[in-house]
Design an enzyme around this catalytic site. Structure first.
Site, short mmCIF file in Angstrom:
data_model
loop_
_atom_site.label_atom_id
_atom_site.label_comp_id
_atom_site.label_asym_id
_atom_site.label_seq_id
_atom_site.Cartn_x
_atom_site.Cartn_y
_atom_site.Cartn_z
N ALA A 152 0.90 -1.15 0.00
CA ALA A 152 0.00 0.00 0.00
C ALA A 152 0.93 1.20 0.00
O ALA A 152 1.74 1.37 0.92
CB ALA A 152 -0.87 -0.01 1.24
N SER A 153 0.85 2.02 -1.02
CA SER A 153 1.82 3.11 -1.17
C SER A 153 1.62 4.17 -0.08
O SER A 153 0.58 4.22 0.58
CB SER A 153 1.67 3.76 -2.55
OG SER A 153 1.72 2.78 -3.55
N ALA A 154 2.64 5.02 0.07
CA ALA A 154 2.61 6.09 1.06
C ALA A 154 1.50 7.10 0.70
O ALA A 154 1.45 7.55 -0.45
CB ALA A 154 3.96 6.80 1.09
#
Ligand SMILES: C[S@@+](CC[C@H](N)C(=O)[O-])C[C@H]1O[C@@H](n2cnc3c(N)ncnc32)[C@H](O)[C@@H]1O
Length: 381
Positions: A93-95
């Site tokens: 899950a990206s930043a």
């Protein structure tokens, strides 16, 4: 929703990462709703990863879920098990600040149809679906189990009408083309024609694009030309994404390059350039620019030893040229060894000289055009 998530969207708007239209969407769809019970928080600055298990420590889990950090959700294409660290992070899950900035750069308007490459947890697809309508969002994920988990999460959030496709996003998804926007959430260094062919003229493609030089990419927002035969735009932000599965950057094996013969025959010279000003700073745009100008070359920073920091440059083309610079901070010159058809350090020096002559342009002045002949990088005057 935790207090930590509440206010995240407003902070992102204040920082300029997110536009106001996205604020309620972000606020209403916390990343936590898309995460598995076990994930690994990635501290980008130090490279450390920390396992976070909801069953063992629910408070820590919630804190990490609502943080600004990227969270690894799969290692080694699903072959890794247990709380230890795997070899290659293969889904995440990206930043939130990176997700926000890419959505900002996508410049969507209501009713537009979007294709996402790299479904991952499904969070980004959900944000798009919530803003544009689930029927307008198609997302492609290469990994079967990751795609299935994302489908489940989207359904739980009432966004089950998003089209989740399990397949290779490098081919786009022609069945639902044309799209008004394409957003790619894995790093690429080769750009397929399918993407600009499946995006309508005037449409926008946002993609983390980099070279083999370093693990850092830059996001670029490309507008598809009116004749539909190319796409062009400026770079936005430095980022580090996991690569498209078929484009992973393999770290070269020392023994494949430095044979006894090549060590004996390597040409010795000296350089006055320092590591910091050339290839040392992972988050410096100079490193990205050098990578653009020195193609098919990978940089490996070795551990410091006896007052020097060996840095290897390896050609990833068939010629197997290599260079090694023994950087020393206590001397004016560092020793350089080069071997093979290419003189890789000389290429880096020439590229660095060009960048300096151009006035050290930052990302905002650099642009990319992709067409059937490949990619072309340009400097905006
Ligand atoms: C950084 S994650 C994406 C994060 C995601 N957008 C989210 O909201 O959670 C990158 C994803 O791209 C996927 N991927 C890698 N290569 C791919 C390919 N060729 N086609 C489609 N997906 C791919 C990975 O399996 C991984 O799940």
């Amino acid at each position: 929703m935790s207090g930590q998530w509440r206010g995240m969207a407003a902070r992102l708007v204040a920082d300029g990462a997110l536009t106001a239209e996205w604020e309620p969407v972000f606020e209403g769809l916390p990343r936590a709703g898309f995460l598995p019970d076990l994930f690994w928080q990635h501290h980008v600055a130090t490279g450390e990863v920390e396992a976070v298990d909801r069953m063992r420590d629910p408070r820590r889990w919630r804190e990490a879920a609502d943080s600004v950090h990227p969270l690894v959700t799969q290692w080694d294409d699903g072959e890794h098990e247990g709380p230890g660290r795997g070899r290659v992070a293969s889904s995440s899950a990206s930043a939130p600040p990176v997700v926000a900035a890419m959505l900002r750069d996508l410049t969507v308007r209501s009713g537009q149809r979007v294709l996402e490459i790299g479904t991952g947890t499904g969070w980004n697809a959900a944000l798009l679906a919530s803003r544009l309508g689930a029927e307008n969002v198609t997302t492609v994920e290469v990994d079967t189990s990751v795609a299935a988990a994302a489908r489940g999460a989207l359904e739980r959030q009432g966004l089950g009408a998003v089209t989740v496709v399990c397949g290779d996003g490098f081919q786009g998804y022609p069945a639902r083309a044309p799209y008004d926007r394409i957003i790619v959430t894995c790093g690429v260094h080769t750009f397929p024609r399918a993407w600009w062919e499946q995006c309508r003229p005037g449409g926008v493609i946002v993609v983390p694009w980099g070279t083999r030089f370093t693990p850092t990419e830059a996001t670029v927002a490309l507008t598809v030309a009116e004749d539909g035969r190319s796409a062009s735009g400026t770079f936005k932000d430095l980022v580090q994404f996991m690569s498209l599965r078929a484009q992973r950057r393999a770290v070269p094996e020392y023994a494949d390059y430095v044979t006894t013969e090549s060590r004996d025959e390597a040409e010795r010279s000296a350089t006055t350039l320092t590591l910091a000003e050339t290839i040392g700073g992972e988050w410096d745009s100079s490193r990205l620019v050098l990578g653009l100008l020195v193609p098919d070359c990978t940089v490996v920073l070795d551990e410091p030893q006896e007052g020097q920091r060996p840095v290897w440059l390896c050609s990833v083309a068939d010629d197997r040229s290599w260079a090694c610079v023994l950087f020393r901070e206590d001397r004016q010159h560092s020793t350089v060894y080069q071997y093979g058809d290419r003189r890789l350090w000389d290429e880096v020096e020439a590229a660095y000289g060009w960048w300096r002559e151009q006035g050290r342009p930052g990302l905002g002045r650099l642009g990319l055009t992709v067409d059937d002949d490949g990619h072309h990088v340009w400097v905006e005057k």
